[in-house]
Design an enzyme around this catalytic site. Structure first.
Site, PDB file in Angstrom:
ATOM      1  N   TYR A   1       8.720 -35.226 -14.137  1.00 49.42           N
ATOM      2  CA  TYR A   1      10.014 -35.444 -14.812  1.00 49.42           C
ATOM      3  C   TYR A   1      10.325 -34.224 -15.687  1.00 49.42           C
ATOM      4  O   TYR A   1      11.426 -33.665 -15.635  1.00 49.42           O
ATOM      5  CB  TYR A   1       9.956 -36.710 -15.658  1.00 49.42           C
ATOM      6  CG  TYR A   1      11.250 -37.023 -16.394  1.00 49.42           C
ATOM      7  CD1 TYR A   1      12.403 -37.384 -15.695  1.00 49.42           C
ATOM      8  CD2 TYR A   1      11.318 -36.946 -17.786  1.00 49.42           C
ATOM      9  CE1 TYR A   1      13.586 -37.675 -16.372  1.00 49.42           C
ATOM     10  CE2 TYR A   1      12.493 -37.241 -18.469  1.00 49.42           C
ATOM     11  CZ  TYR A   1      13.621 -37.604 -17.758  1.00 49.42           C
ATOM     12  OH  TYR A   1      14.795 -37.882 -18.422  1.00 49.42           O
TER      13      TYR A   1
ATOM     14  N   SER B   1      16.791 -33.554 -21.283  1.00 46.90           N
ATOM     15  CA  SER B   1      16.033 -34.553 -22.035  1.00 46.90           C
ATOM     16  C   SER B   1      15.188 -33.839 -23.077  1.00 46.90           C
ATOM     17  O   SER B   1      14.902 -32.646 -22.947  1.00 46.90           O
ATOM     18  CB  SER B   1      15.108 -35.304 -21.067  1.00 46.90           C
ATOM     19  OG  SER B   1      14.156 -36.077 -21.777  1.00 46.90           O
TER      20      SER B   1
HETATM   21  P1  NDP Z   1      20.303 -45.042 -16.206  1.00 51.31           P
HETATM   22  O1  NDP Z   1      19.186 -45.428 -15.304  1.00 51.31           O
HETATM   23  O2  NDP Z   1      21.003 -46.112 -16.967  1.00 51.31           O
HETATM   24  O3  NDP Z   1      21.390 -44.209 -15.397  1.00 51.31           O
HETATM   25  C1  NDP Z   1      21.053 -43.312 -14.380  1.00 51.31           C
HETATM   26  C2  NDP Z   1      22.289 -43.048 -13.544  1.00 51.31           C
HETATM   27  O4  NDP Z   1      21.948 -42.102 -12.521  1.00 51.31           O
HETATM   28  C3  NDP Z   1      22.787 -44.300 -12.857  1.00 51.31           C
HETATM   29  O5  NDP Z   1      24.195 -44.322 -12.931  1.00 51.31           O
HETATM   30  C4  NDP Z   1      22.348 -44.119 -11.421  1.00 51.31           C
HETATM   31  O6  NDP Z   1      23.287 -44.734 -10.542  1.00 51.31           O
HETATM   32  C5  NDP Z   1      22.439 -42.615 -11.298  1.00 51.31           C
HETATM   33  N1  NDP Z   1      21.663 -42.115 -10.170  1.00 51.31           N
HETATM   34  C6  NDP Z   1      20.336 -42.240  -9.926  1.00 51.31           C
HETATM   35  N2  NDP Z   1      20.026 -41.686  -8.746  1.00 51.31           N
HETATM   36  C7  NDP Z   1      21.195 -41.203  -8.226  1.00 51.31           C
HETATM   37  C8  NDP Z   1      21.535 -40.527  -7.038  1.00 51.31           C
HETATM   38  N3  NDP Z   1      20.616 -40.237  -6.108  1.00 51.31           N
HETATM   39  N4  NDP Z   1      22.823 -40.180  -6.828  1.00 51.31           N
HETATM   40  C9  NDP Z   1      23.767 -40.490  -7.747  1.00 51.31           C
HETATM   41  N5  NDP Z   1      23.514 -41.107  -8.903  1.00 51.31           N
HETATM   42  C10 NDP Z   1      22.231 -41.475  -9.127  1.00 51.31           C
HETATM   43  O7  NDP Z   1      19.678 -43.968 -17.191  1.00 51.31           O
HETATM   44  P2  NDP Z   1      20.295 -43.025 -18.337  1.00 51.31           P
HETATM   45  O8  NDP Z   1      21.705 -43.304 -18.573  1.00 51.31           O
HETATM   46  O9  NDP Z   1      19.357 -43.073 -19.446  1.00 51.31           O
HETATM   47  O10 NDP Z   1      20.113 -41.595 -17.633  1.00 51.31           O
HETATM   48  C11 NDP Z   1      21.134 -40.638 -17.560  1.00 51.31           C
HETATM   49  C12 NDP Z   1      20.522 -39.251 -17.759  1.00 51.31           C
HETATM   50  O11 NDP Z   1      20.007 -39.163 -19.074  1.00 51.31           O
HETATM   51  C13 NDP Z   1      19.366 -38.920 -16.823  1.00 51.31           C
HETATM   52  O12 NDP Z   1      19.516 -37.601 -16.343  1.00 51.31           O
HETATM   53  C14 NDP Z   1      18.142 -39.029 -17.718  1.00 51.31           C
HETATM   54  O13 NDP Z   1      17.095 -38.209 -17.272  1.00 51.31           O
HETATM   55  C15 NDP Z   1      18.730 -38.573 -19.036  1.00 51.31           C
HETATM   56  N6  NDP Z   1      17.967 -38.996 -20.218  1.00 51.31           N
HETATM   57  C16 NDP Z   1      17.804 -40.311 -20.528  1.00 51.31           C
HETATM   58  C17 NDP Z   1      17.014 -40.676 -21.607  1.00 51.31           C
HETATM   59  C18 NDP Z   1      16.715 -42.108 -21.939  1.00 51.31           C
HETATM   60  O14 NDP Z   1      15.830 -42.370 -22.767  1.00 51.31           O
HETATM   61  N7  NDP Z   1      17.421 -43.087 -21.359  1.00 51.31           N
HETATM   62  C19 NDP Z   1      16.419 -39.661 -22.483  1.00 51.31           C
HETATM   63  C20 NDP Z   1      16.680 -38.327 -22.082  1.00 51.31           C
HETATM   64  C21 NDP Z   1      17.427 -38.010 -20.996  1.00 51.31           C
HETATM   65  P3  NDP Z   1      22.927 -45.446  -9.148  1.00 51.31           P
HETATM   66  O15 NDP Z   1      21.576 -46.067  -9.285  1.00 51.31           O
HETATM   67  O16 NDP Z   1      24.039 -46.438  -8.999  1.00 51.31           O
HETATM   68  O17 NDP Z   1      23.008 -44.343  -8.141  1.00 51.31           O
END
Ligand code: NDP
Length: 250
Positions: free
Chosen positions: A158, A145
């Site tokens: 975070y 990030s």
């Molecule tokens: P979302 O919340 O849309 O997606 C997060 C994903 O992670 C979901 O598919 C969720 O699936 C999965 N997840 C969470 N916990 C677990 C777990 N214990 N095991 C397996 N899967 C898990 O957010 P984003 O798409 O934005 O996030 C994706 C990545 O991008 C993250 O690492 C985030 O830190 C990073 N990011 C996002 C930014 C933003 O502004 N959105 C900016 C910078 C980085 P489920 O709940 O079904 O398990």
């Protein structure tokens, strides 16, 4: 720099594929011809995505996994390899962002972020390395990030996880100079996904104005950066991509 957009015959494993960046990345790789393995905890979401990909003529497998649990992370990576016979790209994307002040924080939130954002990446990488080494190479793409480079209040833990993934990725890169395994760190700024919906209401109220007027990135923009890195010729390693909304202060 010439890169390929045809991933036919390649196998890509994506964690956190049930929404946001992971879902967009899995779809983009599938459209580019790859077979994709999808992991997340919400089984119905990844099964629906796998069915959608199959309906479009692609190949996908959904494997329910909590990547913070070593045996489940292992089962996902090995399951992808068993199903498709190889593993070319691992996208360590699953993550949670539970912002808030350090003092008085529910420490369970810290454990969740460390388990998913750090241990999930470590476990999946650990499982993938011998498989990739055995086939002569691969790509490990870690979604960090802008919070892994820039600090602000309420993102202490975070950012701790994302700075940590940056450190881990560089060590991993240096350990794999001779294995054909490339390592890429992706650092998005704000993206329109479900990520912020898990932040406590009182914290959102306090930080809500910080991004006023910022037009966020779309998940597809980040997917595009990931495919760009994975599509480079063998001698090119894209170590880091920082992408932000054009009018974002951070
Ligand atoms: P979302 O919340 O849309 O997606 C997060 C994903 O992670 C979901 O598919 C969720 O699936 C999965 N997840 C969470 N916990 C677990 C777990 N214990 N095991 C397996 N899967 C898990 O957010 P984003 O798409 O934005 O996030 C994706 C990545 O991008 C993250 O690492 C985030 O830190 C990073 N990011 C996002 C930014 C933003 O502004 N959105 C900016 C910078 C980085 P489920 O709940 O079904 O398990």
């Amino acid at each position: 720099m010439p890169g390929v957009r045809d991933f036919s015959g390649k196998v890509v494993a994506v964690t956190g594929a049930s929404s946001g960046i992971g879902e967009a990345t899995a779809l983009a790789f599938a459209r580019a011809g790859a077979s994709v393995a999808l992991a997340a905890r919400r089984t119905e979401r990844i099964e629906a995505l796998a069915a959608r990909i199959a309906g479009d003529g692609g190949e996908a497998i959904a494997i329910t996994a909590d990547v913070g649990d070593e045996s489940q992370a292992n089962a996902f990576v090995r399951g992808a390899h068993e199903r498709f016979g190889r593993l070319d790209v691992l996208v360590n994307n699953a993550g949670v962002m539970l912002l808030g002040p350090i003092e008085g924080a529910p420490t369970e939130e810290w454990r969740r972020m460390i388990d998913v954002n750090i241990m999930g990446v470590l476990y999946c990488t650990h499982a993938a390395l011998p498989l990739m080494r055995g086939q002569g190479g691969g790509d490990i793409i870690n979604v960090s990030s802008v919070g892994g480079r820039v600090l602000g209040r309420y993102s202490g833990v975070y950012s701790l996880t994302k700075f940590g993934i940056g450190a881990f990725s560089e060590a991993l890169r240096q350990e794999n100079l001779a294995t054909g395994i490339r390592v890429t760190l992706i650092e998005p700024g704000r993206v329109e996904t479900e990520l912020r919906t898990h932040v406590r209401e009182e914290v959102i109220r306090e930080i809500g104005g910080a991004f006023a007027g910022v037009e966020p990135l779309e998940a597809d923009d980040v997917a595009e950066a990931i495919l760009y890195a994975a599509g480079q010729p063998k001698h090119v390693s894209i170590s880091e991509i920082l992408l932000r909304p054009s009018n974002s202060p951070m």
